[in-house]
Design an enzyme around this catalytic site. Sequence first.
Site, PDB file in Angstrom:
ATOM      1  N   THR A  87      33.768  41.793  28.583  1.00 46.34           N
ATOM      2  CA  THR A  87      33.830  40.595  27.740  1.00 46.34           C
ATOM      3  C   THR A  87      32.986  39.470  28.340  1.00 46.34           C
ATOM      4  O   THR A  87      32.140  38.877  27.666  1.00 46.34           O
ATOM      5  CB  THR A  87      35.304  40.148  27.581  1.00 46.34           C
ATOM      6  OG1 THR A  87      36.029  41.234  26.988  1.00 46.34           O
ATOM      7  CG2 THR A  87      35.423  38.913  26.720  1.00 46.34           C
ATOM      8  N   SER A 127      32.084  48.311  32.436  1.00 48.74           N
ATOM      9  CA  SER A 127      33.368  47.772  32.892  1.00 48.74           C
ATOM     10  C   SER A 127      34.117  48.843  33.678  1.00 48.74           C
ATOM     11  O   SER A 127      34.238  49.986  33.228  1.00 48.74           O
ATOM     12  CB  SER A 127      34.174  47.349  31.654  1.00 48.74           C
ATOM     13  OG  SER A 127      35.406  46.800  32.045  1.00 48.74           O
ATOM     14  N   ALA A 128      34.641  48.459  34.855  1.00 45.66           N
ATOM     15  CA  ALA A 128      35.231  49.460  35.758  1.00 45.66           C
ATOM     16  C   ALA A 128      36.482  50.121  35.209  1.00 45.66           C
ATOM     17  O   ALA A 128      36.735  51.297  35.462  1.00 45.66           O
ATOM     18  CB  ALA A 128      35.555  48.802  37.106  1.00 45.66           C
ATOM     19  N   HIS A 129      37.286  49.357  34.417  1.00 49.77           N
ATOM     20  CA  HIS A 129      38.585  49.940  34.029  1.00 49.77           C
ATOM     21  C   HIS A 129      38.461  51.027  32.970  1.00 49.77           C
ATOM     22  O   HIS A 129      39.445  51.661  32.620  1.00 49.77           O
ATOM     23  CB  HIS A 129      39.574  48.845  33.617  1.00 49.77           C
ATOM     24  CG  HIS A 129      39.374  48.237  32.266  1.00 49.77           C
ATOM     25  ND1 HIS A 129      40.086  48.640  31.166  1.00 49.77           N
ATOM     26  CD2 HIS A 129      38.557  47.240  31.840  1.00 49.77           C
ATOM     27  CE1 HIS A 129      39.723  47.902  30.118  1.00 49.77           C
ATOM     28  NE2 HIS A 129      38.793  47.051  30.501  1.00 49.77           N
ATOM     29  N   CYS A 167      42.361  45.645  21.303  1.00 50.95           N
ATOM     30  CA  CYS A 167      42.356  44.203  21.074  1.00 50.95           C
ATOM     31  C   CYS A 167      42.749  43.897  19.640  1.00 50.95           C
ATOM     32  O   CYS A 167      43.190  42.803  19.335  1.00 50.95           O
ATOM     33  CB  CYS A 167      40.970  43.632  21.325  1.00 50.95           C
ATOM     34  SG  CYS A 167      40.134  44.456  22.641  1.00 50.95           S
TER      35      CYS A 167
HETATM   36  N1  PLP Z   1      32.931  46.553  24.848  1.00 46.83           N
HETATM   37  C1  PLP Z   1      33.565  47.672  24.449  1.00 46.83           C
HETATM   38  C2  PLP Z   1      32.809  48.674  23.635  1.00 46.83           C
HETATM   39  C3  PLP Z   1      34.890  47.902  24.781  1.00 46.83           C
HETATM   40  O1  PLP Z   1      35.503  49.010  24.370  1.00 46.83           O
HETATM   41  C4  PLP Z   1      35.567  46.913  25.555  1.00 46.83           C
HETATM   42  C5  PLP Z   1      37.001  47.093  25.897  1.00 46.83           C
HETATM   43  O2  PLP Z   1      37.774  47.666  25.138  1.00 46.83           O
HETATM   44  C6  PLP Z   1      34.871  45.773  25.960  1.00 46.83           C
HETATM   45  C7  PLP Z   1      33.551  45.630  25.601  1.00 46.83           C
HETATM   46  C8  PLP Z   1      35.519  44.701  26.782  1.00 46.83           C
HETATM   47  O3  PLP Z   1      35.509  45.057  28.123  1.00 46.83           O
HETATM   48  P1  PLP Z   1      36.538  44.376  29.164  1.00 46.83           P
HETATM   49  O4  PLP Z   1      37.874  44.944  28.867  1.00 46.83           O
HETATM   50  O5  PLP Z   1      36.007  44.788  30.508  1.00 46.83           O
HETATM   51  O6  PLP Z   1      36.455  42.906  28.957  1.00 46.83           O
END
Ligand code: PLP
Length: 392
Positions: free
Chosen positions: A73, A206-208, A332
């Site tokens: 994000t 993103s690591a998670h 989300c």
């Molecule tokens: N972009 C995509 C395609 C995602 O699936 C997600 C998380 O679900 C994100 C961005 C956001 O990443 P973060 O959770 O590291 O903020």
Amino acid sequence: MADKKVYMDYNATTPLREEVRDAMVRDLEIYGNASSMHSSGRLARSRIEEARSSLGALLGAPPGDLVFGSGGTELNNTVFHTMRRLASEQRPPFQGRSEIITTAIEHPCVLNSAEYSRNQGLKVHLLPVDSAGKIDMEVYRRTLSDKTLFVSVMAANNEIGTIQNMKEITALAKEAGALVHSDGVQAVGKIPINVEDLGLDYLTMSAHKIYGPKGIGALYVKKGAPLYPLLEGGHQEKGLRAGTYNTLGILGLGKAAELALSCLGEYQERTGALKAYLREGLLERIPNITINGHQEDCLPNTLNVSFPGAEGESILLSMDMAGIEVSTGSACASGSLDPSHVLMAIGAGPSLAHGSIRFSLGWYSTREDADYVLEQLPPIISRLRAMSTLGE
Ligand code: PLP
């Protein structure tokens, strides 16, 4: 509540891999501020640079072109923030360019950044996708022009798993003189991604999502591509991302990246075979279902299914009672009863979009998990369809 637990929501987040957890427990001892010049600081810094190299190997990126931040994000927002600044400065070579092209199926952090950019006076084009979730290349070609500043297309979609042809998308953007970004949050660690080979200017990860910790991620910024920091503060990350280094997070990310690279083939085989087994089993046992997303160009672990006549949230809650954890679209978006914007964009229509479930498999998914779902889900769907006023 059932005693059994089956987790099939790896696209929302992954558990730490055991090896990552063990490494992070050991690394809890590393407390120095990586910006300090004394030996504790230098130790932290050298371990961070090792992690950067591991991530560089996974992404095909020079480690020096990677910027750590808090995750997808923040880093997607940083790229859009940069584009707004470039559009307002109108300096060479971006003079006369203030249009952004992105797609209708991006993650909300991109869509909302695009919307904010529109409110700030930039022209934003949202590309449509076909029924499998691929962007319409003809519309894309026609939309690109010498006014295009920036193209942002996700490498793979979080809800339906469709993989875009990033190489072609990037090449066309480059011909038009535009900067190109890809949200690689779902693709990295699941399919091969090589930023230099793809010709990208920016890529977010993103690591998670790759069995690392939450709250840490990285942005690839090609040498020479502009980047304006989102946060004002210290000079960390060459002034591109202020704030004391999240050392433990970065080390966990590095370990996760190392494992993602060495296990990619095995990961693809295992999740791909299990997904095929689950898909065939569902098709055999439950009438009138639709598989969403591209059949071939799809993440190996992602299976999105519509069960018309049953409502997604009710399916999810009934499955949760049986100990099975899945999603009705992006995590989300849950909490809202709006149909998924991705399923609406592929033309699923409200009935299919409302009755869809995303199964996302992962490293710890087993054949027994799939068998349990195949046993539990058919009666849930029959019951919900019998009660429903939606109609199939
Ligand atoms: N972009 C995509 C395609 C995602 O699936 C997600 C998380 O679900 C994100 C961005 C956001 O990443 P973060 O959770 O590291 O903020």
